[in-house]
Each structure stands twice: as structure tokens, then as C-alpha cells.
Motif scaffolding. Structure first.
Motif, short mmCIF file in Angstrom:
data_model
loop_
_atom_site.label_atom_id
_atom_site.label_comp_id
_atom_site.label_asym_id
_atom_site.label_seq_id
_atom_site.Cartn_x
_atom_site.Cartn_y
_atom_site.Cartn_z
N GLU A 45 24.80 43.23 -10.18
CA GLU A 45 23.44 42.71 -10.18
C GLU A 45 22.76 43.08 -8.86
O GLU A 45 23.41 43.17 -7.82
CB GLU A 45 23.44 41.18 -10.33
N GLY A 46 21.45 43.29 -8.93
CA GLY A 46 20.70 43.61 -7.72
C GLY A 46 19.24 43.81 -8.03
O GLY A 46 18.76 43.43 -9.11
N ALA A 47 18.53 44.43 -7.09
CA ALA A 47 17.10 44.66 -7.27
C ALA A 47 16.81 45.53 -8.49
O ALA A 47 15.74 45.43 -9.09
CB ALA A 47 16.54 45.31 -6.01
N PHE A 48 17.76 46.37 -8.89
CA PHE A 48 17.57 47.25 -10.04
C PHE A 48 17.59 46.50 -11.36
O PHE A 48 17.10 46.97 -12.39
CB PHE A 48 18.67 48.32 -10.07
N GLY A 49 18.25 45.30 -11.37
CA GLY A 49 18.49 44.56 -12.61
C GLY A 49 19.97 44.20 -12.66
O GLY A 49 20.56 43.77 -11.67
N ARG A 50 20.61 44.40 -13.80
CA ARG A 50 22.03 44.16 -13.92
C ARG A 50 22.64 45.13 -14.93
O ARG A 50 21.94 45.64 -15.82
CB ARG A 50 22.31 42.71 -14.34
N PHE A 51 23.92 45.42 -14.76
CA PHE A 51 24.62 46.17 -15.79
C PHE A 51 26.04 45.66 -15.94
O PHE A 51 26.60 45.01 -15.05
CB PHE A 51 24.57 47.69 -15.56
N ASP A 52 26.61 45.94 -17.11
CA ASP A 52 27.96 45.52 -17.46
C ASP A 52 28.59 46.72 -18.17
O ASP A 52 28.23 47.03 -19.30
CB ASP A 52 27.91 44.30 -18.38
#
Length: 262
Positions: free
Chosen positions: A220-227
Motif C-alpha cells: 500500500e502507498g501513494a499509488f494505491g494498493r496491490f495484492d
């Protein structure tokens, strides 16, 4: 570039050598332990040497396929020789003393180190996300019980009788890489691409219901999130060696020797 060398002659080294030969860039020499030259020569069909200077005489690009011990023993000397070293042994870089030695050697000799992505994907996205800032990165590694044989997992679990998925390590990527030198290179890769060894959370799991190694990265971060999750097969010659890790080493060489590739 003049010549490609390999450290080691195990299953990953054999895969890399065969794949590069098929790609038209065969290796020139292999570095083996003293006394193992004949075995290395027979395995890879090339000149075998026993030290970094000997390998550097044949190759300027070297693929490290010998694990943490191989990088620790020969990485600095190869960098001082001005070689470019592609390594799969990312977990070894959790050792600050070794990292400092490698950096100093590269500065002295002009060598460079390239980190192969190993058994995990999505590192490009993770690395890009550091530009905007990451707030959380977690890696979860799941293997069949036999995949943890010979590791500290044996001190925590009875791998032979395990009946359900059970975590045997929770901590930082640095702790994982140093405690599991043969099992946590993926955790190290995630740490190096993202927020570092100490801030990256890691959990390692033994699961008797699975047959593949599963690697999951959550960020998670400023970019959004990924899994991101990948279930990897082992090399046919060695059930403990990741096929994708071997492929990533080949790709690292290919991207170095061609004018345009992802």
C-alpha cells in the motif's frame, strides 16, 4: 561484453547454461570449488576454474547460481575484477558487512551487480511505487513441508506430521533472510524493491495441502494498493529450486545483451 561465466553447477546453473546456449549466448567458464573442477566441467561442458581471477579471464558477465555462500566467497573479488555479476542470492544482502564489502569492491574495480527477480514477480510495480512512497509491504511465503526441510522451520514444527497450514516465522525481511539463507531470497527481493529489509513484514508458512511454492506480496502507498500472488513450479532436476528463479537469471542476461527487451 566478452564471455559469460557461471558460479556453481547445480540445477539452476545447468538450466541457465542450457537456456543461454539455445539463445545463442553460451557460457564460457564455470567457477567451482577446488577439487570439483571435473564435476563442474562434466555438468556444464565448459572450462572450470576455482577463483574469481580465473573466471574473470574468461568472462565479464557472471551469473551467480551458487547461493549465499557463492556470492559471499566470490562476489567482491569479481566486482574488483570489473565484472558484472547477476545474482539470485538476494538474501545475502541482508548482511550489512557483506553489502558494504560488495559496494567497496564495485567502487574499486568498476564492477556492477544486477539483482535477478528470482521466484517472484511484480517487483517493477513495487519499485515504481517507492517514488510516491510506500506505507506497508508484506510478503507471505508458503511451501509444502518438504520445502522447508533443513531450515529453522524444523525447530518449530514437526514437518513430517503437519496436518494443516502453519506459520513458523513472522518477522522482518532481514530476520527471514539471515535465518533462512536457502529459503528467503524472495523476501529479500521484495525488501530491496520496496521499503527495505527492516520495514518489510514477512510470514513463512508450511502447508501440507499444497504442492507448489506460493509467494504473495501485499503493498500500500501513494499509488494505491496491490495484492500479487504467484504459485511456482520447481525445476525438474531439483524440487527445492524454483523454475522461475532460473528463468529470471536467464532473462537478466538477455536484457543485458540485447538492445530492447522488457
Amino acid at each position: 561484453m566478452t564471455g559469460i561465466g557461471i558460479i556453481g553447477y547445480g540445477a539452476i546453473a545447468r538450466y541457465v547454461a542450457d537456456a543461454l546456449a539455445q539463445d545463442g549466448t553460451p557460457i564460457s567458464a564455470v567457477l567451482a570449488r577446488p577439487g570439483r573442477e571435473a564435476a563442474a566441467r562434466a555438468a556444464l561442458g565448459v572450462e572450470a576454474v576455482t577463483d574469481a581471477a580465473g573466471l574473470a579471464a574468461h568472462a565479464r558477465l557472471v551469473v551467480d547460481c551458487a547461493g549465499h555462500a557463492g556470492l559471499s566467497a566470490h562476489g567482491a573479488a569479481l566486482l574488483r575484477e570489473g565484472c558484472e555479476v547477476v545474482t539470485l542470492s538476494l538474501g545475502a544482502l541482508a548482511d550489512d558487512a557483506l553489502l558494504a564489502t560488495l559496494m567497496s569492491a564495485a567502487e574499486t574495480g568498476g564492477g556492477r551487480m544486477r539483482l535477478a527477480s528470482g521466484a517472484i514477480g511484480a517487483l517493477d510495480a513495487l519499485s515504481a511505487a517507492t517514488v510516491g512512497g510506500l506505507s506497508h509491504v508484506r510478503y507471505t511465503g508458503t511451501k509444502p513441508p518438504g520445502g522447508w526441510a533443513g531450515s529453522p522451520a524444523e525447530d518449530v514444527l514437526d514437518l513430517a506430521t503437519l496436518s494443516e497450514a502453519t506459520a513458523h516465522f513472522t518477522g522482518s525481511a532481514r530476520q527471514a533472510a539471515l535465518s533462512y539463507p536457502k529459503n528467503a531470497n524472495v523476501a529479500a527481493a521484495v525488501a530491496l524493491a520496496g521499503i527495505g529489509f527492516d520495514a518489510t513484514e514477512v510470514q513463512l508458512i508450511a502447508d501440507p495441502t499444497v504442492t507448489q511454492n506460493t509467494h504473495r506480496v501485499e503493498a500500500e502507498g501513494a499509488f494505491g494498493r496491490f495484492d500479487f500472488t504467484i504459485c511456482g513450479n520447481a525445476l525438474p532436476d531439483n524440487p527445492k529450486s524454483s523454475a522461475l528463479a532460473a528463468m529470471s537469471a536467464v532473462r537478466a542476461v538477455q536484457t543485458r545483451t540485447t538492445w530492447m527487451r522488457f
